[in-house]
Design an enzyme around this catalytic site. Structure first.
Site, PDB file in Angstrom:
ATOM      1  N   ASN A   1       1.091  -1.232  -0.078  1.00  0.00           N
ATOM      2  CA  ASN A   1      -0.012  -0.059  -0.220  1.00  0.00           C
ATOM      3  C   ASN A   1       1.014   1.120  -0.135  1.00  0.00           C
ATOM      4  O   ASN A   1       1.659   1.648   0.960  1.00  0.00           O
ATOM      5  CB  ASN A   1      -0.811  -0.013   1.314  1.00  0.00           C
TER       6      ASN A   1
ATOM      7  N   LYS B   1       0.192   4.414  -0.234  1.00  0.00           N
ATOM      8  CA  LYS B   1      -0.760   5.437   0.590  1.00  0.00           C
ATOM      9  C   LYS B   1      -0.418   6.583  -0.307  1.00  0.00           C
ATOM     10  O   LYS B   1      -0.324   6.430  -1.584  1.00  0.00           O
ATOM     11  CB  LYS B   1      -0.061   5.539   1.905  1.00  0.00           C
TER      12      LYS B   1
ATOM     13  N   HIS C   1      -9.439   0.968   5.526  1.00  0.00           N
ATOM     14  CA  HIS C   1      -7.994   1.203   6.165  1.00  0.00           C
ATOM     15  C   HIS C   1      -8.253   2.312   7.345  1.00  0.00           C
ATOM     16  O   HIS C   1      -8.978   3.279   7.150  1.00  0.00           O
ATOM     17  CB  HIS C   1      -7.102   1.647   5.085  1.00  0.00           C
TER      18      HIS C   1
ATOM     19  N   GLU D   1      -6.534   4.693   8.347  1.00  0.00           N
ATOM     20  CA  GLU D   1      -6.428   6.126   7.905  1.00  0.00           C
ATOM     21  C   GLU D   1      -7.511   6.705   7.201  1.00  0.00           C
ATOM     22  O   GLU D   1      -7.776   7.959   7.157  1.00  0.00           O
ATOM     23  CB  GLU D   1      -5.060   6.376   7.015  1.00  0.00           C
TER      24      GLU D   1
ATOM     25  N   GLU E   1      -4.849  -5.002  11.119  1.00  0.00           N
ATOM     26  CA  GLU E   1      -3.940  -3.815  11.506  1.00  0.00           C
ATOM     27  C   GLU E   1      -3.993  -3.197  12.511  1.00  0.00           C
ATOM     28  O   GLU E   1      -5.100  -2.488  12.892  1.00  0.00           O
ATOM     29  CB  GLU E   1      -4.021  -2.796  10.119  1.00  0.00           C
TER      30      GLU E   1
ATOM     31  N   GLY F   1       2.966   2.370  10.714  1.00  0.00           N
ATOM     32  CA  GLY F   1       3.949   3.648  10.432  1.00  0.00           C
ATOM     33  C   GLY F   1       4.580   3.913  11.986  1.00  0.00           C
ATOM     34  O   GLY F   1       5.070   4.990  11.673  1.00  0.00           O
TER      35      GLY F   1
ATOM     36  N   SER G   1       3.799  -2.016  10.468  1.00  0.00           N
ATOM     37  CA  SER G   1       5.199  -1.807  10.607  1.00  0.00           C
ATOM     38  C   SER G   1       6.022  -3.100  10.183  1.00  0.00           C
ATOM     39  O   SER G   1       6.675  -3.493  10.871  1.00  0.00           O
ATOM     40  CB  SER G   1       5.546  -1.489  11.827  1.00  0.00           C
TER      41      SER G   1
END
Ligand code: PGA
Length: 256
Positions: free
Chosen positions: A12, A14, A100, A102, A170, A176, A216
């Site tokens: 991904n 992003k 996701h 985010e 996740e 991240g 990560s």
């Protein structure tokens, strides 16, 4: 292959990189690194704007396909700034990342994710539904969070469509941040997700669904996470922007 399930690794990107030219170089290098990879299914999900370039560079590669990071559930219409499933499919997209964290942080709800998942599987693409807790508490309430996300996101998805659904676990606190969940955390959660899916769909179907881990993942932790976490593969963010590291993560999924 683990339990007859072919591993899956999704990169991904992003909102990276900054220009189409850099994206072109990146996908070119990824293609080079992934050459000959067959045992693991690999999907690269660049920003929508770079799909055209990525498709052109990919050519007929058998080592990877393309993914979208999000779509709208309607096919077309007055939805400013949105991108539809037929649009991304016309650039060869096979998988769509949904929910996701985010995007959830920007207000995307389980209800909306469910609408998108219905549209994605209806169109014959694979929906990668992201679930994950923001933090862990002693009382295990985070398990209820995951269960609720799965039940609502998959609501009314027929058994027959489940081969087009992937769950990506996740941990939001690991995305991240460099703080990965331990292989044991991942394994426990994978078993819990399987239990929830078994409750909904029955063991024979749930046992064949692919459950990925994301947060990560890097070349150092991938082998342990894959082996001990017993997941079907990974959803990789930051490390997917580094072709050699990405390849090593893909290769980690061949250590059964
Ligand atoms: P990360 O992102 O690998 O950079 O933590 C994973 C993801 O958000 O999909």
């Amino acid at each position: 292959m683990k339990n007859g399930i072919r591993p899956l690794v999704i990169g991904n990107w992003k909102m990276n990189p900054q220009s189409s030219l850099v994206a072109q170089k990146l996908i070119t290098n990824i293609k080079k690194e992934l050459k000959g990879i067959r045992d693991t299914e690999v999907v690269v999900a660049p920003p929508t704007l770079y799909l055209s370039t990525a498709e052109a560079v990919r050519g007929g590669s058998k080592s990877f396909t393309l993914g979208a990071q999000n779509v709208h559930h309607e096919k077309l219409g007055a939805f400013t700034g949105e991108v539809s499933i037929p649009m991304v499919r016309s650039f060869g997209v096979t998988h769509v990342i949904l929910g996701h964290s985010e995007r959830r942080a920007q207000g995307e709800t389980d209800e909306l994710i469910n609408k998108k998942l219905h549209a994605v599987v209806q169109a014959g693409l694979v929906g990668v539904v992201c679930v994950g807790e923001e933090k862990r508490d002693q009382s295990g309430n985070y398990l209820n969070v995951i269960e609720a996300q799965i039940r609502s996101s998959l609501s009314k998805i027929a058994k027959a469509k489940l081969s087009s659904v992937v769950i990506a676990y996740e941990t939001v606190w690991a995305i991240g941040t460099g703080q990965t969940a331990t292989p044991n955390d991942v394994h426990e959660m994978k078993l819990f997700i399987e239990k929830v899916l078994t409750d909904i769909y029955g063991r024979s179907v749930a046992g064949h669904m692919r459950i990925l881990y994301g947060g990560s993942v890097n070349l150092k932790n991938a082998i342990d996470l894959f082996r001990e976490g017993a997941v079907a593969g990974f959803l990789v963010g930051g490390a997917s922007l580094h072709p050699i590291e990405f390849k090593e993560i893909v290769r980690a999924t061949n250590h059964g």
